[in-house]
Design a protein around this motif. Structure first.
Motif, PDB file in Angstrom:
ATOM      1  N   SER A 142       0.826  -1.220   0.000  1.00 36.42           N
ATOM      2  CA  SER A 142       0.000   0.000   0.000  1.00 36.42           C
ATOM      3  C   SER A 142       0.856   1.265   0.000  1.00 36.42           C
ATOM      4  N   ASP A 143       2.036   1.205   0.631  1.00 37.00           N
ATOM      5  CA  ASP A 143       2.918   2.373   0.662  1.00 37.00           C
ATOM      6  C   ASP A 143       3.525   2.662  -0.706  1.00 37.00           C
ATOM      7  N   ARG A 144       3.866   1.619  -1.453  1.00 31.74           N
ATOM      8  CA  ARG A 144       4.579   1.790  -2.712  1.00 31.74           C
ATOM      9  C   ARG A 144       3.682   1.733  -3.947  1.00 31.74           C
ATOM     10  N   MET A 145       2.478   1.250  -3.757  1.00 28.07           N
ATOM     11  CA  MET A 145       1.577   1.051  -4.878  1.00 28.07           C
ATOM     12  C   MET A 145       1.252   2.348  -5.604  1.00 28.07           C
ATOM     13  N   TRP A 146       1.031   3.408  -4.849  1.00 29.45           N
ATOM     14  CA  TRP A 146       0.586   4.662  -5.469  1.00 29.45           C
ATOM     15  C   TRP A 146       1.715   5.361  -6.220  1.00 29.45           C
ATOM     16  N   THR A 147       2.944   5.153  -5.797  1.00 32.42           N
ATOM     17  CA  THR A 147       4.077   5.683  -6.566  1.00 32.42           C
ATOM     18  C   THR A 147       4.110   5.059  -7.953  1.00 32.42           C
ATOM     19  N   SER A 148       3.982   3.726  -7.996  1.00 31.67           N
ATOM     20  CA  SER A 148       3.953   3.026  -9.286  1.00 31.67           C
ATOM     21  C   SER A 148       2.746   3.447 -10.110  1.00 31.67           C
ATOM     22  N   PHE A 149       1.607   3.634  -9.436  1.00 33.40           N
ATOM     23  CA  PHE A 149       0.379   3.980 -10.163  1.00 33.40           C
ATOM     24  C   PHE A 149       0.503   5.332 -10.854  1.00 33.40           C
TER      25      PHE A 149
END
Length: 322
Positions: free
Chosen positions: A94-101
């Motif tokens: 959840s912490d890194r998902m939005w960076t990739s998104f």
């Protein structure tokens, strides 16, 4: 439609169990494990100590026993604790998902905004210089390896000209907040987004061109032209609207993959997204994170397929699922 969706969801659950067991078996069959990786530089560690460490990490049992234990916890929403990050797997994702998104989503929108008009233009100008140039550029983009193209961009625009940052997501030793932080992140995203767009736009462009050519050869297009309708109206109103049917379906399947991250690109540019985390997890044999990450991708894939089918029925009223 409701029965179709329910049936697809039930089938997806069965598929997920099969995929999860297959993934777990493959990961456990890999040579070495996290304990070997962690203790490789310490020759004083005895075999008994390594076995105790494996027991504490849940790596001492067989594949079937280990999978049953993992599956029981996963059904309760507990995907374990990452060996590498010492955090719950769900928290790391959840912490890194939005960076990739956001990195992939911006590139995705640019790809569509460029590929759709160029694909339509190439189809309407078939076998002309315009068509050949567009197809050549599309094939060139597809043929470029992302790691090679990223290295070239870094060498020219970062190390050579110094126009953009070499890697990372924010400027070190700067405590930026608000709009300044957003601008700084965008500044660091220029090269990764360029890699995404150039290497990915070719596939979309060829897909749009192929579908547009198929539509333009249909009988109703010839009928519209025979009625004396302006060519622009024939292309935009009759041709493009029907071309959207397979395009929207393809887009629906691609949207969930925006969260999955790009392992090679994020690794080269040191972007702390899911792709970079997965790359580090593979290097360190982080079994819990890899299981959580790969299951996350499997769920996104099944969800994307379902969204594609639903969007196909929405765009084309002739399609009905029973």
């Amino acid at each position: 439609m409701k029965q179709y969706i329910i049936r697809r969801i039930l089938i997806s659950i069965v598929v997920l169990f099969g995929v999860s067991f297959l993934i777990y078996g493959i990961l456990r069959s890999m040579p070495g494990d996290f304990v070997e990786q962690m203790t490789s530089g310490n020759p004083s560690i005895t075999a008994e100590q390594k076995e105790k460490l494996r027991e504490s990490y849940g790596l001492n049992g067989g594949v079937v026993k280990g999978y049953i234990g993992w599956a029981k916890n996963a059904l309760r929403g507990n995907f374990g604790k990452s060996f590498l990050y010492s955090k719950p797997v769900t928290e790391v994702i959840s912490d890194r998902m939005w960076t990739s998104f956001w990195l992939a989503a911006i590139a995705f929108v640019i790809q569509l905004c460029v590929a759709i008009p160029l694909g339509i233009l190439a189809a309407t100008k078939q076998y002309t210089k315009t068509d050949y140039i567009i197809v050549f550029l599309a094939l060139a983009g597809i043929s470029l390896p992302s790691f090679f193209f990223a290295a070239v961009l870094q060498r020219v625009f970062s190390m050579g000209l110094g126009w953009v940052p070499l890697s990372g997501m924010v400027t070190a030793r700067k405590n930026l907040t608000g709009i300044s932080l957003t601008m700084d992140i965008g500044y660091h995203f220029i090269l990764p987004i360029t890699v995404f767009v150039i290497t990915g736009i070719g596939g979309w462009l060829r897909y749009v061109r192929t579908n547009m050519l198929e539509v333009l050869s249909a009988d109703y297009i010839r009928t519209a032209r025979a009625k004396g309708l302006p060519e622009r109206k024939v292309i935009n109103k009759h041709g493009f609207r029907n071309t959207l049917i397979p395009i929207v379906t393809f887009i629906g399947g691609a949207i969930p993959s925006l969260f999955a991250g790009a392992i090679i690109t994020e690794g080269i540019f040191s972007i702390p997204g899911l792709g970079k985390a997965a790359l580090d997890a593979v290097a360190n044999k982080d079994l819990p994170f890899l299981m959580g990450y790969l299951m996350f991708m499997a769920i996104l894939t099944l969800l994307g397929t379902l969204i594609s089918d639903i969007l196909y029925a929405v765009v084309d009223p002739r399609v009905r699922y029973n």
